[in-house]
Design an enzyme around this catalytic site. Structure first.
Site, mmCIF file in Angstrom:
data_model
loop_
_atom_site.group_PDB
_atom_site.id
_atom_site.type_symbol
_atom_site.label_atom_id
_atom_site.label_comp_id
_atom_site.label_asym_id
_atom_site.label_seq_id
_atom_site.Cartn_x
_atom_site.Cartn_y
_atom_site.Cartn_z
ATOM 1 N N SER A 63 11.535 26.137 -16.737
ATOM 2 C CA SER A 63 10.800 26.740 -15.611
ATOM 3 C C SER A 63 9.589 27.563 -16.018
ATOM 4 O O SER A 63 8.788 27.933 -15.157
ATOM 5 C CB SER A 63 11.750 27.614 -14.779
ATOM 6 O OG SER A 63 12.649 26.820 -14.056
ATOM 7 N N LYS A 66 6.429 26.163 -14.790
ATOM 8 C CA LYS A 66 6.040 26.290 -13.380
ATOM 9 C C LYS A 66 4.805 27.183 -13.211
ATOM 10 O O LYS A 66 4.043 27.016 -12.260
ATOM 11 C CB LYS A 66 7.202 26.860 -12.561
ATOM 12 C CG LYS A 66 8.398 25.927 -12.474
ATOM 13 C CD LYS A 66 9.580 26.617 -11.807
ATOM 14 C CE LYS A 66 10.791 25.714 -11.764
ATOM 15 N NZ LYS A 66 11.982 26.400 -11.195
ATOM 16 N N TYR A 188 8.172 16.854 -11.036
ATOM 17 C CA TYR A 188 8.905 18.103 -11.216
ATOM 18 C C TYR A 188 9.831 18.042 -12.431
ATOM 19 O O TYR A 188 9.833 18.949 -13.269
ATOM 20 C CB TYR A 188 9.707 18.439 -9.957
ATOM 21 C CG TYR A 188 10.573 19.662 -10.117
ATOM 22 C CD1 TYR A 188 10.024 20.931 -10.040
ATOM 23 C CD2 TYR A 188 11.937 19.540 -10.387
ATOM 24 C CE1 TYR A 188 10.813 22.061 -10.220
ATOM 25 C CE2 TYR A 188 12.729 20.656 -10.562
ATOM 26 C CZ TYR A 188 12.166 21.917 -10.482
ATOM 27 O OH TYR A 188 12.943 23.034 -10.670
ATOM 28 N N TYR A 240 13.534 35.323 -11.027
ATOM 29 C CA TYR A 240 14.430 35.062 -9.914
ATOM 30 C C TYR A 240 15.044 36.361 -9.404
ATOM 31 O O TYR A 240 14.331 37.322 -9.152
ATOM 32 C CB TYR A 240 15.484 34.014 -10.313
ATOM 33 C CG TYR A 240 14.889 32.822 -11.010
ATOM 34 C CD1 TYR A 240 13.937 32.038 -10.366
ATOM 35 C CD2 TYR A 240 15.225 32.508 -12.319
ATOM 36 C CE1 TYR A 240 13.355 30.950 -11.015
ATOM 37 C CE2 TYR A 240 14.657 31.414 -12.969
ATOM 38 C CZ TYR A 240 13.723 30.646 -12.311
ATOM 39 O OH TYR A 240 13.157 29.588 -12.945
ATOM 40 N N VAL A 258 15.562 28.112 -18.338
ATOM 41 C CA VAL A 258 16.967 27.989 -18.713
ATOM 42 C C VAL A 258 17.153 27.324 -20.083
ATOM 43 O O VAL A 258 18.279 27.210 -20.567
ATOM 44 C CB VAL A 258 17.785 27.242 -17.634
ATOM 45 C CG1 VAL A 258 17.790 28.032 -16.337
ATOM 46 C CG2 VAL A 258 17.282 25.826 -17.432
#
Length: 304
Positions: A63, A66, A188, A240, A258
């Site tokens: 991530s 992103k 993605y 998050y 992760v």
């Protein structure tokens, strides 16, 4: 300040301590990682680098990527991006569907899974070959032409990515996916598969510490105003439902993945990447969080 000396000392202290948590075994390829790997690299905006441990061992940045897809999309379409995705902390897990129902299919921010999928849809609508354009953008940021998608990791994620398939279909039901679902979700999964080491990762994110300018080429990847906004989103949304804890303990804009990586930036000073695969209950690197907390405390180098 002897930066290398501080990094070596903090690294040794954290490595000698407990290493709690688990690797992200729900992605089969990530379950194969040695959980005790631990690497650090800091790159300053004057080009100096300081390393420790497994800094040159490649890993899946997940991530963290992103932020890079968001940077490209924001550079391409500007403020209209915020009609499709919000900029607020989610307070929920990175793969949660909860808020989409009450918020009419607008993801809370672009760094949770739903938001990053919408960003991929924007890239699919803007470019004829979005996968090619995205990896070229990342290569320019990194000044490294060999960075690429990892097909084995992308396939592994796809094989167990049921929740992400649910997210994209749910987003589509609200009209917030405009392109072919298969193309968007493929982009993605490939985005999250990219592998770098800490040296490459810290260098890649240096443009966000340098007002959007890539160090070697001098190319403006993102104007200074948009760079400020990307950094703000990392500060409030990069971890998050542990974003507040990271801001409190580390005090830098950053992003986790992760795969066990964390990258963070101090504007006008440096970008730092840390990798340790064992994750805490929020999905962030256990040792990575500890190292960055101690490092910014010792160097007094947070934004606060």
């Amino acid at each position: 300040m002897d930066c290398q000396k501080i990094i070596d000392r903090v690294y040794a202290e954290v490595k000698a301590g407990e290493n709690l948590g688990q690797v992200a075994a729900y992605i089969p390829e990530l379950s194969k990682i040695d959980p005790d790997r631990f690497g650090i690299c800091l790159t300053s905006i004057d080009g100096r680098q300081y390393r420790a441990g497994d800094a040159e061992e490649p890993f899946s940045i997940q991530s963290i990527a992103k932020v890079l897809s968001l940077s490209l999309a924001f550079a391409c379409i500007g403020e209209p991006i915020w009609k499709r995705v919000d900029v607020e902390p989610s307070g929920t897990a990175f793969n949660s569907l909860l808020q989409l129902e009450s918020e009419n299919g607008i993801p809370r921010n672009p760094l949770i899974n739903a938001g990053a999928i919408v960003v991929c849809d924007i890239l699919c609508g803007y470019f004829r070959e979005p996968k090619k354009e995205l990896i070229n953008f990342i290569r320019r940021a990194a000044n490294q032409p060999d960075i690429d998608y990892a097909a084995d990791i992308a396939a592994s994620e796809k094989s167990t990515g049921y929740r992400n398939f649910a997210l994209i279909n749910y987003l589509k039901s609200f009209g917030n996916i405009h392109n072919d679902i298969d193309q968007v979700i493929d982009l993605y999964f490939n985005l999250c598969s990219i592998k770098m080491n800490c040296v490459e990762l810290s260098h890649t994110f240096l443009f966000l510490a340098n007002n959007g300018v890539q160090l070697e080429s001098g190319e403006t990847l993102l104007d200074s105003s948009r760079t400020k906004r990307i950094n703000a989103i990392m500060q409030t949304c990069g971890f998050y439902d542990e974003a507040g804890e990271f801001a409190y303990r580390v005090g830098l804009p950053g992003k986790s993945g992760v795969g066990g990586g964390i990258t963070a930036i101090l504007p006008n000073e440096y970008a730092i990447a840390v990798w340790s695969p064992r994750l805490n209950k929020k999905g962030n690197s256990y040792r990575g969080m500890k190292f960055l907390e101690r490092f910014t405390t010792e160097t007094e180098s947070s934004i606060f």
